[in-house]
Write an enzyme that holds these catalytic residues in place. Structure first.
Site, PDB file in Angstrom:
ATOM      1  N   SER A 279      -1.369  -9.809   5.218  1.00  0.00           N
ATOM      2  CA  SER A 279      -0.409  -9.972   4.293  1.00  0.00           C
ATOM      3  C   SER A 279       0.455  -9.064   3.842  1.00  0.00           C
ATOM      4  O   SER A 279       0.218  -8.007   3.886  1.00  0.00           O
ATOM      5  CB  SER A 279      -1.421 -10.797   3.102  1.00  0.00           C
ATOM      6  OG  SER A 279      -1.496  -9.651   1.982  1.00  0.00           O
ATOM      7  N   ASP A 280       1.408  -9.478   2.917  1.00  0.00           N
ATOM      8  CA  ASP A 280       2.272  -8.517   2.547  1.00  0.00           C
ATOM      9  C   ASP A 280       1.701  -8.292   1.010  1.00  0.00           C
ATOM     10  O   ASP A 280       0.715  -8.982   0.622  1.00  0.00           O
ATOM     11  CB  ASP A 280       3.650  -8.856   2.374  1.00  0.00           C
ATOM     12  CG  ASP A 280       4.788  -7.590   2.214  1.00  0.00           C
ATOM     13  OD1 ASP A 280       4.282  -6.689   1.662  1.00  0.00           O
ATOM     14  OD2 ASP A 280       5.724  -7.746   2.407  1.00  0.00           O
ATOM     15  N   TRP A 281       2.221  -7.513   0.076  1.00  0.00           N
ATOM     16  CA  TRP A 281       1.847  -6.967  -1.183  1.00  0.00           C
ATOM     17  C   TRP A 281       1.489  -8.126  -2.144  1.00  0.00           C
ATOM     18  O   TRP A 281       2.421  -8.907  -2.390  1.00  0.00           O
ATOM     19  CB  TRP A 281       2.904  -6.147  -1.789  1.00  0.00           C
ATOM     20  CG  TRP A 281       2.587  -5.518  -3.014  1.00  0.00           C
ATOM     21  CD1 TRP A 281       2.903  -5.721  -4.461  1.00  0.00           C
ATOM     22  CD2 TRP A 281       1.958  -4.155  -3.086  1.00  0.00           C
ATOM     23  NE1 TRP A 281       2.503  -4.876  -5.134  1.00  0.00           N
ATOM     24  CE2 TRP A 281       1.787  -3.940  -4.776  1.00  0.00           C
ATOM     25  CE3 TRP A 281       1.574  -3.113  -2.185  1.00  0.00           C
ATOM     26  CZ2 TRP A 281       1.355  -2.824  -4.912  1.00  0.00           C
ATOM     27  CZ3 TRP A 281       0.966  -2.033  -2.644  1.00  0.00           C
ATOM     28  CH2 TRP A 281       0.862  -1.854  -4.173  1.00  0.00           C
TER      29      TRP A 281
END
Ligand code: BGC
Length: 736
Positions: A279-281
């Site tokens: 996932s991203d942040w």
């Protein structure tokens, strides 16, 4: 692998799927920063890695680059706990954003950003950057790089345009694939210790939000997704990339992190991607906190895991992710089989990286770290990227002995040359790390002699917190100095930024910079406008006041030196624009677009409407020499699917200097069942020619290269005529 997996408890498996940021395991008061110098809080490390079985860590500490030996020490301490104190001795997968060279390594090599590499039209530079970066990242002990950025730079308003290869899908496809190969190497048995796992990002269509603002919704029909955005990822997957990061945004109303059609059906089943999906942040949290498609974290986690995510970049709160996912499995909402899929992928990657045998790599085994060779590669890339956009009356190159004023907010800053993701996220710490490199002013002063070169700002950026605010600074003195000079080198653009802090409300160059240019123009001295920015800021108000315009993008630590060499004529410029340089903020087109009506309006001899009226076209770039194209031969002129179409053209250097030329091959579909783009780039090749030398350049394409995606989402090359264009030469060919 299966044996290890079979020994793991559910909690151990779920831990592998969690990723935390380094500050979580550092000593310090706040959760979001650590003490300086960084010291690992062993209790916090044990809690994450031993108690919660966390499998991955990312990022640097306190948002700053660390010396390579400090990285070695941090990695060694982390891996020691992971290997010696956990039941199954599974090493940590450490990931970092080293996106244009070693962003977060204090003493490593930085390269021009991807946008500048694209401007070279020479894929060797992408390969070399990736190779050097992988090597230096491994020297730190880190085996995973969140690079390359494969987002199509189709919107100049987007704050991350500089991170990618510009607007053209074919350029991005070629360059991105080279980066993957350079980063991962070609070992058939995994990824050797001189290479790292690459991470393609951000899947998919992250760079085209309708508002131009980072992490806001995009509406992109599926056939457009497939024709323009997907090829970059497909080629990178085929080149062996092992990991992928997901778009933080919403496409067609659906959060990408919760979209099984994109993440599982398209990416896994159709493209056959077998690697790790991260996932991203904190983006699983955002399904709940921002996108409101989940009413709590539990729903958010279920949505993301169902969609296909393997690792949650939880960053801070890993406990919620781990505890909740365990509950979801125990309740039967998510099957253990689904968890096994992700953990198998993660463990396989760790194995391929050799982490089980060798969890840490050390500087002592990397004698080429920060070598002269890598520095030369970076310098050469900068030299080939810099793009001469205008050169009225051959004002450039500048003869020795002339009096030069270097001014503007970008004239004396290493920060602006490097842009964001340089030594810190926003690049605001760059000047502390770059004492050994030359700003534009320093490089010009060295090139033309100190006594001939004067620096005054005229305008300066305000301070670290206000990324793109500028003010007049010694304005009158700057104008007085301009009166005394033979040439004014006015360095304009932007201060550094990344992601949301780089969001923009107005694409025009700032008013202060425009005002400065106007005042300088009143002196009557020739202005050489140097543009140093992450995206093309509109300059139509001052373009007519400039005798020459040079775009240096974000060419990093050697950008100043490279510019000075070009201004002095020691190197002939050969960069070409990897994006359309817009004339007006409300006229944003890519060079590939559908035709529209042209009312033919003309004002003061200039066309003022039309379907494409950019300041400078995609692919534009001048040289100090001239090239002539002749003998375009396309064979066969009638073709079918499966035929190879050979295209040759002769290019001659008709000037008096050696020069590099990027030969660009375009095609246009004359009529099609959905309106065809006016033209599309299909191939490019960069050649070097001495004065009077000519060379035949050969390309081979097939009908697949001329195809488009129809509304049924199929690639088709329909019967009919196509125009092949190289330079101004055109040939029509026909598909039977
Ligand atoms: C960015 C990613 C980056 C990640 C980790 C995010 O905010 O969108 O590109 O890899 O942070 O630093």
């Amino acid at each position: 692998m299966e044996q290890l997996l079979s020994k793991m408890t559910l909690e151990e498996k779920v831990g592998q799927m969690a990723q935390i940021t380094l500050d979580v395991i550092g000593t310090g008061d706040s959760r979001f920063s650590s003490d300086e110098p960084f010291i690992i809080d062993t209790a916090a490390l044990r809690r994450a890695v031993v108690e919660y079985h966390v499998g991955s860590i990312l990022n640097t500490t306190n948002n700053r680059a660390l010396p390579v030996l400090e990285w070695n020490q941090i990695l060694s301490q982390i891996q020691q706990v992971a290997v010696e104190e956990t039941r199954l001795s599974v090493p940590i997968l450490y990931g970092l954003d080293q996106i244009h060279g070693t962003t977060y390594t204090a003493d490593g090599t930085l390269f021009p950003h991807e946008i500048a590499l694209a401007a070279t039209f020479n894929p060797a530079h992408a390969y070399r950057m990736a190779q050097a970066t992988a090597y230096e990242t491994r020297a730190c002990g880190i085996p995973w790089n969140f690079s390359p950025v494969l987002d199509l730079g189709a919107d100049p308003r987007f704050s991350r345009q500089f991170e990618g290869f510009g607007e053209d899908p074919y350029v991005g496809t070629v360059m991105g694939a080279e980066m993957v190969k350079g980063m991962e190497g070609d070992s058939k048995n995994g990824i050797d210790a001189n290479h790292v796992a690459s991470c393609m990002k951000h899947f998919l269509a992250y760079s085209v939000p309708n508002s131009g603002i980072d992490r806001t919704p995009a509406f992109v029909p599926e056939h457009i997704l497939r024709e323009y955005h997907l090829p970059l990822f497909k080629a990178a997957i085929e080149s062996g990339s092992h990991t992928i990061m997901i778009n933080s945004g919403i496409i067609n109303g659906i959060s990408v992190h919760a979209n099984p059609d994109l993440l599982t059906k398209l990416l896994r089943e159709e493209l056959g991607f077998e690697g790790v999906m991260v996932s991203d942040w904190m983006d699983i949290d955002k399904l709940y906190t921002r996108d409101k498609v989940a009413s709590n974290m539990k729903e958010a986690i279920k949505l993301a895991i169902d969609a296909g995510i393997d690792i949650s970049m939880s960053s801070y709160d890993y406990e919620t992710f781990c505890d909740t996912l365990v509950v979801l499995v125990k309740e039967g909402a998510i099957s253990e089989k689904r968890i096994n899929q992700s953990v198998r992928r993660i463990l396989t990657l760790k194995e391929k990286l050799g982490l089980f045998e060798n969890p840490v790599t050390y500087l002592k085994d990397y004698p080429e770290f920060a070598s002269q060779q890598f520095a030369d590669w970076s310098r050469q890339a900068a030299l080939e990227a810099i793009t001469l956009l205008k050169n009225e009356n051959k004002v450039l190159p500048i003869d020795p002995g002339k009096k030069i004023l270097v001014c503007g907010p970008n004239a004396n800053s290493m920060r602006t040359l490097n842009g964001g993701w340089s030594y810190s996220w926003q690049g605001e710490k760059t000047d502390y790390y770059t004492a050994g490199f030359n700003t534009i002013y320093e490089a010009i002063s060295t090139q033309f002699g100190q006594k001939n070169v004067k620096y005054l700002p005229g305008v300066s950026y305000v301070n670290e917190a206000n990324f793109n605010i500028d003010r007049f600074d010694k304005l009158q003195e700057t104008i007085n100095a301009a009166e005394q000079a033979d040439y004014i080198i006015l360095c304009v653009g932007e201060n550094s930024y990344a992601e949301k802090p780089g969001n923009l409300q107005d694409l025009y160059l700032s008013d202060n910079q425009v005002e400065l240019a106007k005042k300088l123009a009143q002196t009557g001295k020739p202005i050489i406008l140097v543009i140093n920015s992450g995206r093309p800021r509109c300059i139509n108000k001052i373009e007519p006041l400039s005798a020459a315009i040079v775009n240096i993008y974000l060419t990093s630590n050697f950008g100043g030196d490279a510019l000075a060499e070009i201004l002095a004529g020691k190197t002939n410029p050969s960069g070409r624009l990897p994006y359309t340089y817009p004339r007006y903020p409300s006229a944003l087109y890519t060079y590939y677009h559908k035709p529209s009506e042209d009312m033919g309006a003309i004002e003061e001899g200039k066309k003022i409407d039309g379907d494409y009226l950019p300041q400078f076209e995609f692919g534009h770039g001048l040289s100090y020499t001239t090239f002539e194209y002749s003998d375009l031969i396309v064979n066969p002129s009638v073709f079918s699917d499966g035929d190879s179409i050979s295209i040759t053209v002769t290019v001659k250097n008709t000037g008096d200097r050696e020069g590099k030329e990027s030969v660009l091959l375009y095609s246009s579909d004359v009529y099609a069942s959905i309106t065809p783009d006016v033209k599309r780039l299909r191939r490019f090749q960069k050649i070097d020619l001495k004065p009077n030398e000519s060379r035949q350049v050969n390309f081979v394409i097939t009908s697949q290269d001329l195809a488009f995606v129809n509304p049924q989402n199929e690639w088709v090359c329909e019967k009919g005529d196509f125009i092949i264009q190289v330079g101004e030469l055109k040939q029509t060919i026909t598909k039977k």
